[in-house]
Write a protein that holds these residues in place. Sequence first.
Motif, PDB file in Angstrom:
ATOM      1  N   THR A 313      17.975  30.058  -5.186  1.00 55.31           N
ATOM      2  CA  THR A 313      16.548  30.362  -5.254  1.00 55.31           C
ATOM      3  C   THR A 313      15.745  29.070  -5.209  1.00 55.31           C
ATOM      4  OG1 THR A 313      16.931  32.346  -6.590  1.00 55.31           O
ATOM      5  CG2 THR A 313      14.715  31.411  -6.655  1.00 55.31           C
ATOM      6  N   GLN A 314      14.662  29.073  -4.443  1.00 58.07           N
ATOM      7  CA  GLN A 314      13.720  27.960  -4.493  1.00 58.07           C
ATOM      8  C   GLN A 314      12.397  28.469  -5.059  1.00 58.07           C
ATOM      9  OE1 GLN A 314      11.377  27.374  -0.386  1.00 58.07           O
ATOM     10  NE2 GLN A 314      13.497  26.674  -0.210  1.00 58.07           N
ATOM     11  N   ARG A 315      11.736  27.610  -5.824  1.00 57.30           N
ATOM     12  CA  ARG A 315      10.490  27.992  -6.480  1.00 57.30           C
ATOM     13  C   ARG A 315       9.502  26.861  -6.313  1.00 57.30           C
ATOM     14  NH1 ARG A 315       7.726  28.006 -11.468  1.00 57.30           N
ATOM     15  NH2 ARG A 315       6.912  30.052 -12.077  1.00 57.30           N
ATOM     16  N   THR A 316       8.419  27.105  -5.567  1.00 53.51           N
ATOM     17  CA  THR A 316       7.461  26.064  -5.273  1.00 53.51           C
ATOM     18  C   THR A 316       6.043  26.526  -5.622  1.00 53.51           C
ATOM     19  OG1 THR A 316       7.359  26.849  -2.975  1.00 53.51           O
ATOM     20  CG2 THR A 316       8.801  24.992  -3.433  1.00 53.51           C
ATOM     21  N   ARG A 317       5.242  25.579  -6.087  1.00 48.61           N
ATOM     22  CA  ARG A 317       3.866  25.859  -6.468  1.00 48.61           C
ATOM     23  C   ARG A 317       2.921  25.226  -5.463  1.00 48.61           C
ATOM     24  NH1 ARG A 317       0.008  23.318 -10.132  1.00 48.61           N
ATOM     25  NH2 ARG A 317       1.501  21.612 -10.310  1.00 48.61           N
ATOM     26  N   CYS A 318       1.870  25.944  -5.091  1.00 47.50           N
ATOM     27  CA  CYS A 318       0.886  25.452  -4.136  1.00 47.50           C
ATOM     28  C   CYS A 318      -0.223  24.692  -4.872  1.00 47.50           C
ATOM     29  CB  CYS A 318       0.267  26.602  -3.347  1.00 47.50           C
ATOM     30  SG  CYS A 318       1.450  27.500  -2.321  1.00 47.50           S
ATOM     31  N   VAL A 319      -0.595  23.555  -4.308  1.00 43.48           N
ATOM     32  CA  VAL A 319      -1.623  22.707  -4.890  1.00 43.48           C
ATOM     33  C   VAL A 319      -2.618  22.352  -3.788  1.00 43.48           C
ATOM     34  CG1 VAL A 319      -2.130  20.550  -6.076  1.00 43.48           C
ATOM     35  CG2 VAL A 319       0.016  21.758  -6.549  1.00 43.48           C
ATOM     36  N   ALA A 320      -3.886  22.608  -4.031  1.00 48.66           N
ATOM     37  CA  ALA A 320      -4.900  22.245  -3.042  1.00 48.66           C
ATOM     38  C   ALA A 320      -5.006  20.736  -2.932  1.00 48.66           C
ATOM     39  CB  ALA A 320      -6.260  22.843  -3.434  1.00 48.66           C
ATOM     40  N   GLU A 321      -5.196  20.262  -1.715  1.00 49.18           N
ATOM     41  CA  GLU A 321      -5.344  18.836  -1.493  1.00 49.18           C
ATOM     42  C   GLU A 321      -6.568  18.303  -2.212  1.00 49.18           C
ATOM     43  OE1 GLU A 321      -4.950  15.824   2.277  1.00 49.18           O
ATOM     44  OE2 GLU A 321      -6.122  17.653   2.558  1.00 49.18           O
TER      45      GLU A 321
END
Length: 321
Positions: A313-321
């Motif tokens: 499983t991969q788990r990634t969080r999105c962050v606005a530039e």
Amino acid sequence: MATPASPAPFALGTFSAAGEPFPGLVVGDRVADLSQALDWRPATTLAVLDRWAGALPELRRIAEGTQGWAELEGLRVHAPIMPRQVFQSGANYRQHVIDLAVAHRPSDSEETEEQARARVAGMMDQRAREDQPYVFIGLPSAITGPQDDVVLPSWTTQPDWELELAAVIGRPAHRVSPEDALEHVAGYTIANDLTARDLVFRKDMREIGTDWLRAKNAPGFTPLGPYLVPAEFVADPGDLRLVLKLNGETMQDESTKDMIFDVARLVSCVSQTTTLLPGDLVLTGSPAGNGMHWGRLLRDGDVMESTITGLGTQRTRCVAE
């Protein structure tokens, strides 16, 4: 006569604690540092793949051993491989293509949705029999780790997810047949091939067509991993379940059975034009359930969790530039 014991299931990855990243062999929740166990330099998973046929017996031996293990917990998990080349496949899941075609049929069409689906399904069946996969080139610089934050560039308003099975090459392949293609695949991993949907088609000159450079290759737009699972431990790449959840809600849930062109045909197709090298990635396309389908694109703070049968499983969080 006794039956030989099956090799212990293991995977490969790239890890770090306080120092430089190192290639690791993973069994359960333990990691063996291959930079110490193998006398190869440079110490990378790519170096292991460059020697794949000879490395496998050594990896099996290490997997059976009891010395030199560290706990996986506490290690940072990086992308398992930094490839020389990345090949990406588009429009390769039957239901996904049918959904797109039906959704974009002319508003004045006299076809019912059921008729449109039947027509496009027939086209996909014909394509599978007679045509070639649609493949384009990605950049290794877009790859990031399976737990790293994904930065959403300010220049896109429609960043989207695309969960994909990635085949990892373990032996050079040039003009190989589909029947022989899987012999050149070392193993498999998970890729999330993010796309800036608003930039796929050039608005300044539509005749040019698609702009995959800008749409898909921002830094971190290809989270990869967590591990490279050798092909011998993947029973059937044509029967794996892909699930992507966004903030805990399932968005993609499909089997690789729905592929129009399977892994063998994709690898064979790419090899007809160029030479696939050890460590190269062949991304196999994404199933139905992208953000455009749901009318919900990625935003700051979103968390994507992606799994494929047997690959972790991969788990990634999105962050606005």
